[in-house]
Design a protein around this motif. Structure first.
Motif, mmCIF file in Angstrom:
data_model
loop_
_atom_site.group_PDB
_atom_site.id
_atom_site.type_symbol
_atom_site.label_atom_id
_atom_site.label_comp_id
_atom_site.label_asym_id
_atom_site.label_seq_id
_atom_site.Cartn_x
_atom_site.Cartn_y
_atom_site.Cartn_z
ATOM 1 N N THR A 100 -62.981 -30.034 -37.275
ATOM 2 C CA THR A 100 -63.167 -28.844 -36.433
ATOM 3 C C THR A 100 -62.112 -28.840 -35.343
ATOM 4 O OG1 THR A 100 -65.553 -28.883 -36.833
ATOM 5 C CG2 THR A 100 -64.765 -27.576 -34.966
ATOM 6 N N ILE A 101 -61.306 -27.809 -35.331
ATOM 7 C CA ILE A 101 -60.228 -27.711 -34.355
ATOM 8 C C ILE A 101 -60.768 -27.142 -33.045
ATOM 9 C CG2 ILE A 101 -59.563 -25.402 -35.147
ATOM 10 C CD1 ILE A 101 -56.663 -26.135 -34.547
ATOM 11 N N ASP A 102 -60.215 -27.601 -31.964
ATOM 12 C CA ASP A 102 -60.610 -27.098 -30.652
ATOM 13 C C ASP A 102 -60.241 -25.619 -30.533
ATOM 14 O OD1 ASP A 102 -59.549 -26.733 -27.536
ATOM 15 O OD2 ASP A 102 -61.417 -27.878 -27.752
ATOM 16 N N PRO A 103 -61.146 -24.778 -30.081
ATOM 17 C CA PRO A 103 -60.854 -23.335 -30.003
ATOM 18 C C PRO A 103 -59.623 -23.010 -29.167
ATOM 19 C CG PRO A 103 -63.192 -23.717 -29.721
ATOM 20 C CD PRO A 103 -62.544 -25.062 -29.707
ATOM 21 N N MET A 104 -59.416 -23.738 -28.085
ATOM 22 C CA MET A 104 -58.250 -23.477 -27.255
ATOM 23 C C MET A 104 -56.955 -23.844 -27.986
ATOM 24 S SD MET A 104 -59.283 -22.069 -24.520
ATOM 25 C CE MET A 104 -57.806 -22.230 -23.530
ATOM 26 N N GLN A 105 -57.006 -24.986 -28.669
ATOM 27 C CA GLN A 105 -55.829 -25.379 -29.450
ATOM 28 C C GLN A 105 -55.571 -24.387 -30.582
ATOM 29 O OE1 GLN A 105 -56.436 -29.385 -30.803
ATOM 30 N NE2 GLN A 105 -55.939 -30.285 -28.794
ATOM 31 N N LYS A 106 -56.640 -23.924 -31.196
ATOM 32 C CA LYS A 106 -56.497 -22.965 -32.287
ATOM 33 C C LYS A 106 -55.838 -21.678 -31.793
ATOM 34 C CE LYS A 106 -59.351 -20.323 -35.549
ATOM 35 N NZ LYS A 106 -58.602 -20.671 -36.779
ATOM 36 N N GLN A 107 -56.297 -21.157 -30.665
ATOM 37 C CA GLN A 107 -55.733 -19.933 -30.118
ATOM 38 C C GLN A 107 -54.277 -20.134 -29.704
ATOM 39 O OE1 GLN A 107 -57.924 -18.397 -26.789
ATOM 40 N NE2 GLN A 107 -56.668 -16.522 -26.603
ATOM 41 N N THR A 108 -53.984 -21.294 -29.123
ATOM 42 C CA THR A 108 -52.612 -21.576 -28.699
ATOM 43 C C THR A 108 -51.670 -21.654 -29.893
ATOM 44 O OG1 THR A 108 -53.440 -22.785 -26.767
ATOM 45 C CG2 THR A 108 -51.162 -23.185 -27.444
ATOM 46 N N LEU A 109 -52.124 -22.353 -30.950
ATOM 47 C CA LEU A 109 -51.288 -22.480 -32.143
ATOM 48 C C LEU A 109 -51.051 -21.125 -32.801
ATOM 49 C CD1 LEU A 109 -52.740 -25.718 -33.788
ATOM 50 C CD2 LEU A 109 -50.461 -25.428 -32.812
ATOM 51 N N GLU A 110 -52.067 -20.323 -32.906
ATOM 52 C CA GLU A 110 -51.928 -19.028 -33.563
ATOM 53 C C GLU A 110 -51.018 -18.092 -32.770
ATOM 54 O OE1 GLU A 110 -56.290 -19.025 -35.782
ATOM 55 O OE2 GLU A 110 -55.922 -17.730 -34.049
ATOM 56 N N SER A 111 -51.185 -18.059 -31.471
ATOM 57 C CA SER A 111 -50.343 -17.171 -30.651
ATOM 58 C C SER A 111 -48.883 -17.629 -30.659
ATOM 59 C CB SER A 111 -50.877 -17.116 -29.222
ATOM 60 O OG SER A 111 -50.868 -18.407 -28.632
ATOM 61 N N SER A 112 -48.656 -18.941 -30.560
ATOM 62 C CA SER A 112 -47.276 -19.449 -30.577
ATOM 63 C C SER A 112 -46.623 -19.239 -31.948
ATOM 64 C CB SER A 112 -47.260 -20.931 -30.209
ATOM 65 O OG SER A 112 -48.036 -21.685 -31.127
ATOM 66 N N SER A 113 -47.412 -19.337 -33.025
ATOM 67 C CA SER A 113 -46.873 -19.103 -34.371
ATOM 68 C C SER A 113 -46.494 -17.639 -34.571
ATOM 69 C CB SER A 113 -47.904 -19.528 -35.420
ATOM 70 O OG SER A 113 -48.192 -20.902 -35.317
ATOM 71 N N LEU A 114 -47.321 -16.728 -34.053
ATOM 72 C CA LEU A 114 -46.981 -15.311 -34.136
ATOM 73 C C LEU A 114 -45.712 -15.001 -33.345
ATOM 74 C CD1 LEU A 114 -50.532 -13.690 -33.824
ATOM 75 C CD2 LEU A 114 -49.084 -13.776 -35.868
ATOM 76 N N SER A 115 -45.593 -15.627 -32.175
ATOM 77 C CA SER A 115 -44.376 -15.426 -31.371
ATOM 78 C C SER A 115 -43.153 -15.968 -32.094
ATOM 79 C CB SER A 115 -44.540 -16.104 -30.007
ATOM 80 O OG SER A 115 -45.630 -15.552 -29.293
ATOM 81 N N TYR A 116 -43.304 -17.119 -32.757
ATOM 82 C CA TYR A 116 -42.179 -17.699 -33.506
ATOM 83 C C TYR A 116 -41.750 -16.763 -34.637
ATOM 84 C CZ TYR A 116 -39.551 -20.861 -36.519
ATOM 85 O OH TYR A 116 -38.578 -21.429 -37.296
ATOM 86 N N MET A 117 -42.724 -16.174 -35.326
ATOM 87 C CA MET A 117 -42.395 -15.282 -36.434
ATOM 88 C C MET A 117 -41.723 -14.011 -35.930
ATOM 89 S SD MET A 117 -42.500 -15.049 -39.720
ATOM 90 C CE MET A 117 -41.084 -13.989 -39.960
ATOM 91 N N GLU A 118 -42.175 -13.487 -34.796
ATOM 92 C CA GLU A 118 -41.561 -12.289 -34.234
ATOM 93 C C GLU A 118 -40.120 -12.550 -33.799
ATOM 94 O OE1 GLU A 118 -44.137 -11.091 -31.121
ATOM 95 O OE2 GLU A 118 -45.662 -10.206 -32.451
ATOM 96 N N SER A 119 -39.908 -13.699 -33.164
ATOM 97 C CA SER A 119 -38.537 -14.030 -32.744
ATOM 98 C C SER A 119 -37.636 -14.282 -33.949
ATOM 99 C CB SER A 119 -38.555 -15.260 -31.828
ATOM 100 O OG SER A 119 -39.074 -16.386 -32.524
ATOM 101 N N LEU A 120 -38.196 -14.920 -34.985
ATOM 102 C CA LEU A 120 -37.406 -15.177 -36.190
ATOM 103 C C LEU A 120 -37.079 -13.877 -36.916
ATOM 104 C CD1 LEU A 120 -36.203 -17.371 -38.053
ATOM 105 C CD2 LEU A 120 -38.379 -17.426 -39.267
ATOM 106 N N GLY A 121 -38.035 -12.949 -36.979
ATOM 107 C CA GLY A 121 -37.796 -11.687 -37.653
ATOM 108 C C GLY A 121 -36.785 -10.815 -36.948
ATOM 109 N N SER A 122 -36.628 -10.957 -35.639
ATOM 110 C CA SER A 122 -35.668 -10.148 -34.883
ATOM 111 C C SER A 122 -34.266 -10.730 -34.880
ATOM 112 C CB SER A 122 -36.151 -9.986 -33.435
ATOM 113 O OG SER A 122 -36.251 -11.259 -32.805
ATOM 114 N N LEU A 123 -34.086 -11.952 -35.373
ATOM 115 C CA LEU A 123 -32.763 -12.587 -35.375
ATOM 116 C C LEU A 123 -31.904 -12.021 -36.505
ATOM 117 C CD1 LEU A 123 -33.579 -16.372 -34.754
ATOM 118 C CD2 LEU A 123 -32.561 -14.759 -33.140
ATOM 119 N N PRO A 124 -30.615 -11.800 -36.257
ATOM 120 C CA PRO A 124 -29.718 -11.401 -37.347
ATOM 121 C C PRO A 124 -29.380 -12.598 -38.236
ATOM 122 C CG PRO A 124 -28.505 -11.609 -35.296
ATOM 123 C CD PRO A 124 -29.956 -11.795 -34.946
#
Length: 253
Positions: free
Chosen positions: A28-52
């Protein structure tokens, strides 16, 4: 009956081995860690998608310099898929889970102009390094079938071309054999010595009996004596001939 008994033994063995399987422990993952990982992963994907593509290539070169095979392979696959993804639209969702060994895995779904993209990120227990980076574009059945057909055509075409080339090479081997025979024949003709006249055959030995040999010797002596008689008065002193020869006996050896 034998088949029934064997089938029953096989079923029992499968049940026993299935009961011996390792029990999977749910973490069972800690809810705070889960939210942090998910938000940081979404940010990583957005930054990666905007790169040329040029910036992504720089990240690939840096990963190669750092000998980071996971990031290098992941970004290389993403760069090769960009022309089939189209422009980045949005990072839709992320789901983080914790593995039994303490590491983390995040499943991210993104939308691009042409299709969706599923990104799987693996993070170490301290969340300081990637342990997995997999980009999986979502293709339709027609696209998968077309890719498979294209690979089949290319593979079979390559095999056919290679076989035709090998058959052509084999067909040329007969000319190599002809050339080799001509070369050997020319070498033998150049090295052949001048014809030597055949030697006269040696006279075959003649078998002569004792009586014939005595007659031949007597005739020779008589001819010799006749020649001597023409040169002298024919007087023969004593029991010997004029030449002093006395024939006592003749033996064949």
């Amino acid at each position: 009956m034998k088949k029934i008994v064997l089938g029953a033994c096989l079923a029992i063995s499968l049940l026993v081995f299935a009961g011996c399987a390792k029990e999977t422990v749910a973490v069972t993952i800690d809810p705070m860690q889960k939210q942090t990982l998910e938000s940081s992963s979404l940010s990583y994907m957005e930054s990666l998608g905007s790169l040329p593509a040029e910036e992504i290539q720089k990240s690939i070169d840096q990963a190669e310099h750092d000998r980071n095979a996971i990031v290098y392979n992941g970004l290389t696959n993403y760069l090769n898929s960009m022309h089939r993804l189209g422009a980045f639209v949005s990072a839709d969702s992320a789901e983080a889970v914790q593995e039994a060994d303490g590491s983390y895995r995040v499943e991210i779904t993104s939308t691009f102009e042409k299709r969706k993209l599923h990104l799987t990120l693996g993070l170490s227990e301290d969340r300081q390094a990637f342990t997995e980076m997999t980009f999986e574009p979502e293709y339709s059945f027609g696209e998968k079938f077309g890719d498979a057909a294209g690979n089949l055509v290319v593979g079979m075409g390559t095999v056919i071309v290679v076989l035709i080339f090998i058959a052509w090479i084999i067909s040329l081997l007969k000319y190599v054999n002809v050339f080799e025979k001509r070369r050997k024949a020319g070498g033998q003709a150049a090295a052949a010595p001048a014809a030597v006249p055949a030697q006269k055959a040696a006279a075959a030995p003649v078998n002569v009996s004792g009586a014939e040999l005595e007659a031949v010797i007597a005739a020779a002596i008589a001819a010799y004596e006749a020649d001597r008689d023409g040169e002298s008065d024919g007087f023969v002193p004593g029991p010997t001939l004029q030449n002093g020869l006395v024939v006592r006996s003749i033996r064949r050896r």
